[in-house]
Design a protein around this motif. Structure first.
Motif, short mmCIF file in Angstrom:
data_model
loop_
_atom_site.label_atom_id
_atom_site.label_comp_id
_atom_site.label_asym_id
_atom_site.label_seq_id
_atom_site.Cartn_x
_atom_site.Cartn_y
_atom_site.Cartn_z
N GLY A 31 0.81 -1.20 0.00
CA GLY A 31 0.00 0.00 0.00
C GLY A 31 0.85 1.25 0.00
N PHE A 32 1.92 1.26 0.78
CA PHE A 32 2.83 2.41 0.81
C PHE A 32 3.57 2.55 -0.51
CE2 PHE A 32 2.36 2.39 5.45
CZ PHE A 32 2.32 3.76 5.69
N ILE A 33 3.99 1.43 -1.08
CA ILE A 33 4.71 1.48 -2.36
C ILE A 33 3.84 2.12 -3.44
CG2 ILE A 33 5.67 0.05 -4.20
CD1 ILE A 33 6.67 -1.87 -2.05
N THR A 34 2.55 1.86 -3.41
CA THR A 34 1.63 2.40 -4.41
C THR A 34 1.63 3.92 -4.44
OG1 THR A 34 0.20 0.45 -4.16
CG2 THR A 34 -0.76 2.38 -5.23
N VAL A 35 1.78 4.54 -3.27
CA VAL A 35 1.71 6.01 -3.20
C VAL A 35 3.08 6.67 -3.29
CG1 VAL A 35 -0.43 5.94 -1.88
CG2 VAL A 35 1.76 6.05 -0.67
N ILE A 36 4.12 5.91 -3.60
CA ILE A 36 5.48 6.48 -3.69
C ILE A 36 5.54 7.69 -4.62
CG2 ILE A 36 7.78 6.05 -4.65
CD1 ILE A 36 7.75 3.34 -3.36
N PRO A 37 4.97 7.63 -5.85
CA PRO A 37 5.07 8.80 -6.73
C PRO A 37 4.52 10.08 -6.10
CG PRO A 37 4.28 6.90 -7.95
CD PRO A 37 4.26 6.51 -6.51
N LEU A 38 3.40 9.97 -5.40
CA LEU A 38 2.82 11.16 -4.77
C LEU A 38 3.70 11.67 -3.64
CD1 LEU A 38 -0.95 10.13 -4.57
CD2 LEU A 38 0.17 11.53 -6.30
N VAL A 39 4.28 10.76 -2.87
CA VAL A 39 5.15 11.17 -1.77
C VAL A 39 6.39 11.87 -2.30
CG1 VAL A 39 6.58 10.31 0.13
CG2 VAL A 39 4.32 9.33 -0.27
N ILE A 40 6.95 11.36 -3.39
CA ILE A 40 8.15 11.96 -3.98
C ILE A 40 7.84 13.36 -4.51
CG2 ILE A 40 9.79 11.80 -5.88
CD1 ILE A 40 9.73 8.77 -5.54
N VAL A 41 6.72 13.51 -5.22
CA VAL A 41 6.33 14.83 -5.73
C VAL A 41 6.17 15.82 -4.58
CG1 VAL A 41 4.48 16.12 -6.85
CG2 VAL A 41 5.26 13.97 -7.84
N ALA A 42 5.48 15.41 -3.53
CA ALA A 42 5.27 16.28 -2.37
C ALA A 42 6.60 16.64 -1.71
CB ALA A 42 4.35 15.60 -1.37
#
Length: 437
Positions: A31-42
């Motif tokens: 689940g955390f891996i799925t949101v990696i792109p959003l976390v990196i952008v932020a």
């Protein structure tokens, strides 16, 4: 050091296997891996806002006022980290449902509904220009929906999904429609009664919690963590306990800094204010443990002192995936933003790297505490942004004490030495996994 790494790998391999095969931990990790792109952008926009655009501390802020452009990054933050708990609730539930060979969409939506159902219905705010607290209904605070609410979101995802799927398996609770009805419509209606029962159950649980304790379930979860920590925030023993739990939370995928921030930060900020007041009055500086002290000596590179992990990977890692992720995470890491590294390798739910992740900050914290108490470095007397790069942060926080900067360099070296055998262990474990396959 290779012998040490081999021993660590042999000892941790069974643990790693259990972790990787555990259904719920796997769902959290994926689940955390799925949101990696959003976390990196932020993360990059946080970097831009604080290091470049900030009018007081930014590189360009001293030259020209660019603060209005911070709104762009703020809006992106609202749509990413600001709702991270909601996103994580869906992705964890989705992955958990898929692990049961179920369609993940409906359980994911249900988990989000469960999470929102259990949030407080009233939010306390203090209007600008007023000292009075006002109760507002119909809104959610980012303290609930951002990374601060991750612990509650994970619990909501796991419990909500388990309850819903178990009820959904009961044939007596399924609504069967004629074969002429489109399959997607049939799936939705078959989930109607399980959804009704699931939401009713968790809403009733919140209702009972409010009656018994006088506050909601989310606050109960917070208090269960907060109560034992309130007694020990300011002591040396206490801050060690806090750092242990903070990085323990990080190691299992929970943003420990955000979760424990509301508990420890008020006391730590008060301590630095006392130091500033004493400095201005020409009095002896009273406090060693302050927020800048923690940021400058125990969290270089971010939670887990991951600046040492970055350097150790470049020195010793033979894994191409680790080196590529670390290349991408290095620049944010220089400004203490380590989400790309934590979620990208990943460090979270990684039993090999969890040990140094927890130990390194505690070891360095105690070295810095001892050095400060002996008068080898000055106490912190300035509040600096947490994004201030390592070494420079120690120099500025102590009002220009070069010895503090030197201590920060020494702590980085120590962290690299501690991380190295564990990085080498990941090399060995990767080799073992290839042979098994």
């Amino acid at each position: 050091m290779n012998n040490i790494a081999n021993k660590i790998a042999q000892w941790l391999m069974p643990v790693a296997t259990k972790f990787s095969n555990q259904r719920h931990l796997g769902a959290i990790r994926e689940g955390f891996i799925t949101v990696i792109p959003l976390v990196i952008v932020a993360s990059f926009f946080i970097l831009i806002n604080n290091v470049i655009l900030d009018p007081e501390n930014g590189i360009l802020g001293h030259i020209v006022d660019l603060s209005k452009y911070k709104e762009i990054g703020d809006q992106i933050n609202n749509g990413t980290l600001g709702i991270l708990s909601i996103l994580i609730t869906f992705t964890i539930s989705y992955k958990l449902a898929v692990s049961y060979d179920e369609d993940g969409i409906i359980p994911g939506v249900m988990a989000v509904a469960v999470f929102i159902t259990m949030l407080p219905t009233v939010t306390n705010i203090v209007p600008i220009g007023s000292d009075e607290t006002v109760k507002v209904t119909g809104v959610f605070s980012q303290n609930q929906t951002s990374a601060t609410g991750l612990l509650f979101a994970i619990l909501s995802a796991l419990l909500g999904t388990e309850v819903f799927l178990r009820l959904k398996k009961k044939r007596k609770l399924r609504i069967k429609l004629p074969d002429t009805v489109p399959p997607e419509v049939g799936k939705s209606f078959s989930a109607l009664i399980p959804a009704f029962l699931t939401l009713t159950l968790f809403a009733a649980l919140v209702f009972l919690t409010n009656i018994v304790f006088g506050f909601g379930l989310q606050e109960l979860v917070t208090k269960a963590i907060q109560a034992p920590l309130d007694l020990v925030v300011q002591s040396r023993f206490g801050i060690n306990i806090i750092m242990f739990f903070q990085n323990l939370l990080w190691s299992v995928g929970i943003h420990g800094t955000f979760v424990l921030g509301p508990i420890k930060d008020p006391s730590l900020l008060s301590a630095i204010q006392e130091n500033i007041n004493a400095l201005q009055a020409g009095q002896e500086i009273p406090n060693i443990v302050t927020k800048p002290f923690i940021d400058s000596f125990a969290m270089l590179g971010g939670g887990g002192f991951t600046i040492g992990l970055i350097i150790a990977i470049f020195i010793a890692s033979k894994r191409s995936d680790y080196r590529e992720v670390t290349k991408f995470a290095t620049v944010p890491g220089l400004f203490n933003i380590n989400e790309p590294l934590m979620f990208g390798l990943p460090v979270i739910l990684n039993p090999v790297l969890a040990i140094p992740l927890i130990l390194v900050p505690i070891i360095n914290l105690n070295i810095a505490y001892l050095a400060t108490s002996l008068g080898l470095v000055s106490k912190t007397v300035a509040y600096i942004p947490w994004t201030t790069p390592p070494v420079l942060s120690a120099f500025l926080a102590t009002a220009g004490d070069w010895r503090a900067a030197l201590l920060a360099v020494l702590l980085i070296v120590i962290s690299v030495i501690i991380y190295l055998p564990f990085v080498m262990a990941t090399n060995r474990m990767a080799e073992i996994e290839k042979k098994v396959q």
